[in-house]
Design a protein around this motif. Structure first.
Motif, PDB file in Angstrom:
ATOM      1  N   GLY A  17       0.855  -1.297  -0.103  1.00  0.00           N
ATOM      2  CA  GLY A  17      -0.228   0.048   0.191  1.00  0.00           C
ATOM      3  C   GLY A  17       0.937   1.309   0.044  1.00  0.00           C
ATOM      4  O   GLY A  17       1.934   1.309   0.052  1.00  0.00           O
ATOM      5  N   ASP A  18       0.173   2.252   0.025  1.00  0.00           N
ATOM      6  CA  ASP A  18       0.963   3.788   0.083  1.00  0.00           C
ATOM      7  C   ASP A  18       1.240   4.321   1.327  1.00  0.00           C
ATOM      8  O   ASP A  18       0.274   4.574   1.924  1.00  0.00           O
ATOM      9  N   ARG A  50      -0.439   7.867   2.262  1.00  0.00           N
ATOM     10  CA  ARG A  50      -1.763   8.107   2.959  1.00  0.00           C
ATOM     11  C   ARG A  50      -2.010   8.174   4.216  1.00  0.00           C
ATOM     12  O   ARG A  50      -2.783   8.481   4.784  1.00  0.00           O
ATOM     13  N   ILE A 107      -7.533  13.001   5.224  1.00  0.00           N
ATOM     14  CA  ILE A 107      -8.175  12.248   4.285  1.00  0.00           C
ATOM     15  C   ILE A 107      -8.507  13.141   2.972  1.00  0.00           C
ATOM     16  O   ILE A 107      -8.516  12.752   1.951  1.00  0.00           O
ATOM     17  N   ILE A 110      -5.445  15.218  -4.595  1.00  0.00           N
ATOM     18  CA  ILE A 110      -4.295  14.109  -5.207  1.00  0.00           C
ATOM     19  C   ILE A 110      -3.226  14.701  -5.605  1.00  0.00           C
ATOM     20  O   ILE A 110      -1.959  14.195  -5.251  1.00  0.00           O
ATOM     21  N   GLU A 111      -3.220  16.078  -5.961  1.00  0.00           N
ATOM     22  CA  GLU A 111      -1.808  16.646  -6.182  1.00  0.00           C
ATOM     23  C   GLU A 111      -0.860  16.705  -5.319  1.00  0.00           C
ATOM     24  O   GLU A 111       0.221  16.419  -5.357  1.00  0.00           O
ATOM     25  N   ARG A 159      -0.756  14.847  -2.587  1.00  0.00           N
ATOM     26  CA  ARG A 159      -0.140  13.655  -2.380  1.00  0.00           C
ATOM     27  C   ARG A 159       0.746  13.002  -3.441  1.00  0.00           C
ATOM     28  O   ARG A 159       2.065  12.533  -3.137  1.00  0.00           O
ATOM     29  N   TRP A 208      -7.031   2.062   0.274  1.00  0.00           N
ATOM     30  CA  TRP A 208      -7.172   3.367  -0.351  1.00  0.00           C
ATOM     31  C   TRP A 208      -6.565   3.460  -1.720  1.00  0.00           C
ATOM     32  O   TRP A 208      -7.200   4.299  -2.470  1.00  0.00           O
ATOM     33  N   PRO A 209      -5.364   2.964  -2.334  1.00  0.00           N
ATOM     34  CA  PRO A 209      -5.049   2.976  -3.473  1.00  0.00           C
ATOM     35  C   PRO A 209      -6.075   2.427  -4.368  1.00  0.00           C
ATOM     36  O   PRO A 209      -6.434   2.818  -5.543  1.00  0.00           O
ATOM     37  N   ASP A 240      -8.787   5.076  -4.715  1.00  0.00           N
ATOM     38  CA  ASP A 240      -8.619   6.042  -5.767  1.00  0.00           C
ATOM     39  C   ASP A 240      -8.474   5.384  -7.355  1.00  0.00           C
ATOM     40  O   ASP A 240      -9.061   6.271  -8.101  1.00  0.00           O
ATOM     41  N   ILE A 263     -17.193   3.825   1.840  1.00  0.00           N
ATOM     42  CA  ILE A 263     -16.474   4.745   2.353  1.00  0.00           C
ATOM     43  C   ILE A 263     -17.144   5.304   3.474  1.00  0.00           C
ATOM     44  O   ILE A 263     -18.315   5.638   3.543  1.00  0.00           O
ATOM     45  N   GLY A 264     -16.309   5.859   4.752  1.00  0.00           N
ATOM     46  CA  GLY A 264     -16.847   6.447   5.829  1.00  0.00           C
ATOM     47  C   GLY A 264     -16.388   8.012   5.630  1.00  0.00           C
ATOM     48  O   GLY A 264     -15.293   8.243   5.183  1.00  0.00           O
ATOM     49  N   TRP A 265     -17.212   8.839   6.147  1.00  0.00           N
ATOM     50  CA  TRP A 265     -16.814  10.308   6.014  1.00  0.00           C
ATOM     51  C   TRP A 265     -17.322  11.102   7.305  1.00  0.00           C
ATOM     52  O   TRP A 265     -18.422  10.830   7.685  1.00  0.00           O
ATOM     53  N   PHE A 307     -16.938  16.069  -1.301  1.00  0.00           N
ATOM     54  CA  PHE A 307     -16.177  15.265  -1.488  1.00  0.00           C
ATOM     55  C   PHE A 307     -16.573  14.168  -2.095  1.00  0.00           C
ATOM     56  O   PHE A 307     -16.132  13.229  -2.830  1.00  0.00           O
ATOM     57  N   PHE A 358     -16.826  14.696 -10.211  1.00  0.00           N
ATOM     58  CA  PHE A 358     -15.520  14.566 -10.034  1.00  0.00           C
ATOM     59  C   PHE A 358     -15.025  15.685 -10.948  1.00  0.00           C
ATOM     60  O   PHE A 358     -14.844  15.651 -12.107  1.00  0.00           O
ATOM     61  N   LYS A 412     -10.857  16.875 -10.945  1.00  0.00           N
ATOM     62  CA  LYS A 412      -9.551  16.842 -10.321  1.00  0.00           C
ATOM     63  C   LYS A 412      -9.099  18.345 -10.033  1.00  0.00           C
ATOM     64  O   LYS A 412      -8.573  18.648  -9.048  1.00  0.00           O
ATOM     65  N   GLN A 437     -13.706  14.085  -4.823  1.00  0.00           N
ATOM     66  CA  GLN A 437     -12.241  13.114  -4.822  1.00  0.00           C
ATOM     67  C   GLN A 437     -12.568  12.053  -4.335  1.00  0.00           C
ATOM     68  O   GLN A 437     -11.969  11.162  -4.609  1.00  0.00           O
ATOM     69  N   TYR A 438     -13.853  11.599  -3.586  1.00  0.00           N
ATOM     70  CA  TYR A 438     -14.210  10.360  -2.977  1.00  0.00           C
ATOM     71  C   TYR A 438     -15.274   9.913  -3.564  1.00  0.00           C
ATOM     72  O   TYR A 438     -16.113   9.211  -3.117  1.00  0.00           O
TER      73      TYR A 438
END
Lengths: 323, 515
Positions: A31-32, A35, A40, A44-45, A47, B394-395, B398, B407-409, B422, B427, B429, B435-436
């Protein structure tokens, strides 16, 4: 002897290179790490910029090459989470694990030898059968269950012993020791019992079966015929030969004991390398993870070398140089 | 001999001075990752910030604003809020607190990777005089006070200059050593006296703390991170610690029944949802299919059986108390209706989809996903579920790797708009919206309303707009809401925790009373 040690160092280097390579290959699957470093809602940029900064966007070979180059200089990378060199973090955490393993080994040694010998010499007595029965149960209970039961009984219900952590430690030349304070020792009791519980049954059974085998051999019968004292036959002639396989197995099992510290330390919030490793996996703190694997790999090689040397000392028919 | 006498005298003094001192032994699941409040926007770091720093204003239990470093505030024009600051406040370093520190702190927030998004609408603050500061935004901004809860004044003098390594003291570094990582100077009730990361953190009461009216009487807080839920509970039950947070739902019974222990739970703001990817599954483009799924999911059952009652069923994004909350939007469990909708959409025979969920991020996340998968099988949707640890999840999220993603927020702004920005907006960018939004739901009307609400400073009008958003999302079944997780704390009876906890999960330890 010298040639033997040189050969071992070469072997150790190869082992560590392989471990480093494997650790490095796995880290891409974990994984990353970015993160875990950002909230959260970070874009994205942002990150992506952080990934670039950490060199995570370079190809595998470039990253591995950089790792090897730094490793040659004794630098195994920088822990993202602790924000310090990974080796420093590991050396800070090592005393806790070493003391835990030491205490557990001591418990194993002090219990398995007398119990194993007794049940080999008097296999028919009630205590021997009882010990064998308990050890079967012991082998099959997972360590975290033992740990939780111990905590529940001795900490929550009886309030005799503390439930987590290392307690008070004393700094002895940079080594944070919990062995020198009453509080530290009290904290050590439950984790070391939990950790020893996985190996204890194995060793009792191993010592028992080896001893029984030795007691059947010709030279022991001859010793009886010669009229030697029981003590001498058991403790000197039989026990010494029982030890050979026990030491070999012990060397290998020490490694497994270290592996099991990961579980034990997590349950008891014991601040050692095992706990650190598990957290590093969860955070994908890759430098720390690879460094841990390399250090433990080195430890394995050292332990096995020492076992081989001891083996040669105990059994004169084996010469170290020929191994 | 003389040395011995001096030592024993010192010891006696030490004993005398600690007599009557109250120490709180606190166990949390993790300790702060840094002493720099701007390094990461996370619950743990905000809890730390409330202990060592003070914000301009903070939330009360009934979600109102309470003055802290700001005594009063007034809106001067559409884009400007004037804060009148408290006088006579000192930082831990001894430096006096002035308007300059607020200006400096907001500038630094705008540089922080984690906070810059939230402070994007802000321009630099302006110090009018030593105790008056004008906070300006580029456009009218309704959430200015919400954001002021994040302005924890940092000591601008203390953090200016270069450290021993020649590095700027104010630098914000996520992965390296920095001055602010190991040093702090805030105005808060506690000073960091000792810190060993991951092992222990000791806070000592700040003797010159400005808030002398606070009932708080704790002199020392010893924070130990205990990661495993059962170990943390055992530490409380065995008396090794006084206060634990969080308490896992599995342990509610044992902790609640324990003698001398007080368990407090409160509905929190984190909503758990599933998103239906309309791009990977054309079936999800049909509103009837999405509605069918909403009808097929038994929120009540999951809260009862899996969450053991420690959650509130949700039919929308924001919980009660948020401006967008609409009483009428409740979960709609009705299998017959669900089957009817599937039939009407032409999917009577059902179809096959993939689903992904984390297994160590939210309370019982894996079990919830399993339950939803089996509920969907009843209306003919065969779900191939894959769960994984959050570091790997998470990856995948994405990449929108599965057709249904969990997803929890929790809204960083404690406002309804944030959820939609979010999770539900189209979407984009570049603008950072959606984003989510792994469902790729896109509705121009929703976007227009959410963006409109950002600049609407008439709070009544704004509430109506955000409620309309929730209504549209509900009717469209844009996503499948599950529940809002409860927050939980437990402490020995002599620790008066009820007064200091809140729905944001920032316990105000400065005000904690221990009898």
């Amino acid at each position: 002897m010298f040639a033997f040690i040189v050969r071992r160092i070469i072997q150790a280097t190869v082992v560590m290179l392989v471990i480093g390579f494997i650790g490095f290959s796995v880290k891409h699957q974990l994984g990353d790490p970015v993160r875990d470093l950002v909230g959260i809602s970070v874009s994205i940029e942002e990150r992506e910029a952080l990934r670039q900064e950490l060199g995570l966007n370079d190809s595998f070979l470039v990253q591995y090459g950089r790792f090897l180059k730094n490793a040659m200089h004794g630098d195994l990378g920088y822990s993202f989470f602790y924000k310090r060199p990974a080796l420093d973090v590991i050396f800070d955490k090592a005393p806790a694990t070493i003391e835990l393993v030491f205490a557990a080994s001591l418990i194993i040694l002090l219990i398995s030898v007398p119990v194993g010998l007794y049940s080999a010499i008097y296999p028919k007595r009630f205590f021997s059968k009882f010990a064998m029965g308990v050890s079967i149960v012991g082998v099959s209970i997972p360590v975290f269950l033992t740990a939780i039961v111990l905590i529940y009984v001795f900490a929550v219900q009886l309030h005799w012993l503390p439930s987590y952590g290392r307690g008070e430690t004393v700094d002895v030349f940079g080594w944070e020791s919990g062995l020198l304070t009453i509080d530290g020792l009290r904290h050590l009791v439950l984790p070391s019992i939990a950790l020893s519980s996985i190996m204890l049954p194995l060793f009792i059974r191993l010592i028992r079966s080896e001893m029984m085998e030795v007691l059947e051999t010709e030279y022991i019968k001859y010793a009886w015929a010669k009229g030697l004292s029981r003590r001498r036959i058991w403790m000197v002639h039989a026990f010494k030969n029982t030890l050979l396989p026990v030491i070999t197995v012990g060397g290998v099992q020490l490694g497994i004991l270290i592996a099991f510290t990961i579980l034990t330390e997590t349950v008891f919030q014991w601040q050692g390398m095992g706990f650190m490793f598990l957290e590093a996996v969860e955070r994908s703190d890759t430098a720390l993870l690879v460094a841990y694997l390399v250090v433990v790999g080195a430890l394995f090689v050292v332990v096995n070398t020492v076992v081989d040397i001891i083996y040669g000392l105990i059994n004169p028919t084996v010469t170290v140089a020929s191994r | 001999m003389k040395g011995f006498k001096i030592i024993s005298l010192l010891l006696m003094l030490l004993i005398a001075s600690t007599a009557g001192a109250k120490t709180l032994k606190l166990a949390m699941d993790a300790d702060p990752v840094s002493l720099d409040p701007h390094v990461q926007l996370s619950g743990g770091m905000l809890q730390y910030s409330h202990t060592v720093f003070d914000p301009l204003v903070r939330w009360t239990q009934d979600m109102k604003f309470e003055p802290r470093l700001a005594e009063k505030w007034e809106r001067i024009d559409a884009n400007t809020m004037r804060f009148h600051l408290r006088k006579g406040v000192k930082f831990h370093s001894g430096n006096p607190f002035t308007a300059k520190d607020i200006v400096w702190t907001i500038d630094r927030l705008k540089k922080s990777q984690d906070f810059k998004g939230l402070f994007e609408p802000f321009t630099s603050a302006v110090a009018v005089d030593d105790f008056t500061v004008d906070v300006k935004t580029t456009k009218p901004y309704a959430l200015l006070l919400n954001m002021a809860t994040y302005v924890f004044a940092m000591d601008s003098v203390f953090y200016t200059g270069t450290d021993a390594n020649g590095q700027e003291k104010d630098i914000i570094l996520k992965t390296g050593a920095s001055f602010a990582l190991d040093n702090e100077s805030g105005t808060g009730p506690f000073i960091v006296a000792e810190r060993e990361q991951g092992v222990k953190m000791v806070y000592k009461r700040f003797a010159a703390y400005w808030d002398t009216k606070s009932p708080g009487n704790v002199d020392e807080v010893v924070l130990t991170p205990i990661k495993k839920d059962p170990t943390r509970v055992a530490a409380l039950l065995s008396g090794d610690v006084d206060f634990i947070m969080p308490v896992s739902p599995q342990d509610f019974k044992i902790v609640g029944n324990a003698k001398g222990i007080n368990l407090v739970t409160m509905s929190g703001g984190r909503v758990i949802t599933f998103q239906l990817n309309q791009e990977s599954r054309p079936e999800f483009k049909d509103v009837r299919v999405r509605q069918a799924i909403a009808y097929a999911v038994n929120n009540e059952g999951i809260v009862k059986k899996i969450m053991k009652g420690t959650a509130t069923t949700a039919g929308q994004q924001g919980p009660k108390g948020y401006v967008g909350y609409k009483e009428s939007l409740t979960p709609r469990y009705d299998i017959a209706k669900a089957k009817e909708l599937m039939k009407a959409a032409g999917f009577e025979k059902g179809f096959e989809v993939s689903m992904m969920a984390p297994n160590n991020r939210y309370v019982s996340d894996e079990k919830i996903a399993e339950a939803v998968a089996s509920m969907l099988s009843k209306i003919g949707i065969k779900v191939n579920l894959k769960t994984m640890p959050k570091a790997q999840y998470w990856p995948e999220f994405d990449n929108r790797a599965a057709d249904i993603m969990m997803i929890g927020w929790h809204s960083d702004t404690e406002d309804s708009g944030n959820f939609s920005e979010f999770l539900a907006m189209c979407f984009d960018k570049d603008a950072g919206y959606g984003q989510y939004n792994a469902g790729n739901y896109c509705n121009e009307k929703v976007d227009a309303l959410v963006l409109g609400a950002q600049v609407e400073t008439d709070l009544a009008k704004r509430a109506i707009m955000l409620q309309e958003v929730e209504q549209i999302l509900y009717d469209d079944a844009a996503f499948i809401p599950m529940h809002w997780q409860h927050l939980s704390w437990a402490a020995k009876n002599n620790v008066k925790l009820e007064a200091i906890v809140n729905a944001q999960n920032f316990p105000y330890f400065g005000d904690l009373v221990v009898e």
